[in-house]
Design an enzyme around this catalytic site. Structure first.
Site, short mmCIF file in Angstrom:
data_model
loop_
_atom_site.label_atom_id
_atom_site.label_comp_id
_atom_site.label_asym_id
_atom_site.label_seq_id
_atom_site.Cartn_x
_atom_site.Cartn_y
_atom_site.Cartn_z
N HIS A 199 45.06 44.70 40.58
CA HIS A 199 44.95 45.99 41.29
C HIS A 199 46.22 46.39 42.04
O HIS A 199 46.23 47.37 42.78
CB HIS A 199 43.77 45.98 42.26
N HIS A 233 35.97 37.15 42.96
CA HIS A 233 35.26 37.48 44.20
C HIS A 233 34.05 36.58 44.43
O HIS A 233 33.21 36.87 45.29
CB HIS A 233 34.83 38.95 44.25
FE LIG Z 1 41.70 41.18 40.47
FE LIG Z 2 39.93 41.36 43.53
#
Ligand SMILES: [Fe+2]
Ligand SMILES: [Fe+2]
Length: 260
Positions: free
Chosen positions: A68, A179
């Protein structure tokens, strides 16, 4: 020395968790260094200069990222000027920013930090992370043997293979990106501390940080949804590596899961 590595910080809830919990952890564990993955810190996608500064002021020393990194364009110039905000080292050399950095702590210890992006189930065609780490280490070894890697990757197999590849060459590897914290903390045979994924710092009542209703709707309909960070059950996930200053070898790995 103790080094805290914080799993992907997601949006405002994640930043609130860092502000409340990182200073406490610094004190409790007499931390030498705090590394935090910030690829989702700005509204759940990307990072901007103002938020990076905010996280530095909360006690984070080196910020790492992942797929990201390019989501917020404001970061592009800032990346070149800020060697403590890393983008994956295995991006093409023309990409802005730095993939690794040797930081000197307040007590004068030199610690190398490398950020890498996996290639299995990841949307970018990057250079080989295994080759990239070897290249980065050649430069870092001129200054220090204490080296931490954030391997930002989806597949557990890729992360585990990477851990074994760098066993004995780096002090510790922590995974990010999924995550979800894994429970496989260990010291590999040649002394490298390892955790497949450090987890997420943000709202746990969610689907990996986003509002669960939106994600369920997307699975039911396939229609892309609005990106909304969830708000409830906020906490911090990470890992603390205890490292021998002289050899760079890890002697203890402690998973961290704290709620606000
Ligand atoms: Fe990522
Ligand atoms: Fe992430």
């Amino acid at each position: 020395m103790n080094i805290l590595c914080v799993g992907d910080i997601v949006g405002k809830p994640g930043r609130d968790a860092v502000a409340a919990l990182v200073p406490k952890l610094i004190e409790e564990h007499d931390l030498e260094l705090v590394i935090a993955n910030v690829e989702n810190a700005a509204g759940g996608a990307g990072i901007i200069p103002k938020i990076a500064e905010e996280l530095f002021s909360c006690g984070c020393d080196v910020l790492t990222t992942g797929d990201h990194i390019w989501d917020k364009k404001e970061v592009l110039d800032f990346l070149d000027q800020t060697p403590t905000l890393l983008r994956p080292a295995n991006f093409p050399s023309d990409a802005p920013g730095h993939g690794f950095f040797v930081i000197e702590t307040k007590r004068g210890k030199k610690i190398g930090v490398i950020n890498l992006l996996g290639r299995v189930f990841i949307r970018y065609n990057t250079n080989c992370p295994f080759e990239a780490v070897t290249k980065a280490l050649k430069e870092i070894y001129r200054q220090t043997r204490i080296v931490i890697v954030d391997f930002h990757a989806e597949a557990t197999s890729e992360k585990i293979a990477f851990g074994h590849f760098v066993d004995g060459k780096v002090s510790a590897v922590f995974g990010t990106h999924t995550h979800v914290q894994t429970a496989d903390e260990k010291i590999l045979p040649l002394g490298t501390g390892y955790l497949t994924d450090a987890g997420m710092t943000g709202p746990f009542d969610s689907v990996i940080g986003q509002k669960k209703e939106n994600i369920i709707e997307r699975f039911l309909t396939t229609i892309p949804h609005k990106f909304e960070v969830a708000t409830e059950d906020v906490g911090l996930n990470g890992v603390i590596f205890t490292i021998d200053d002289k050899t760079g070898v890890t002697t203890k790995v402690l998973r961290i899961q704290r709620r606000l």
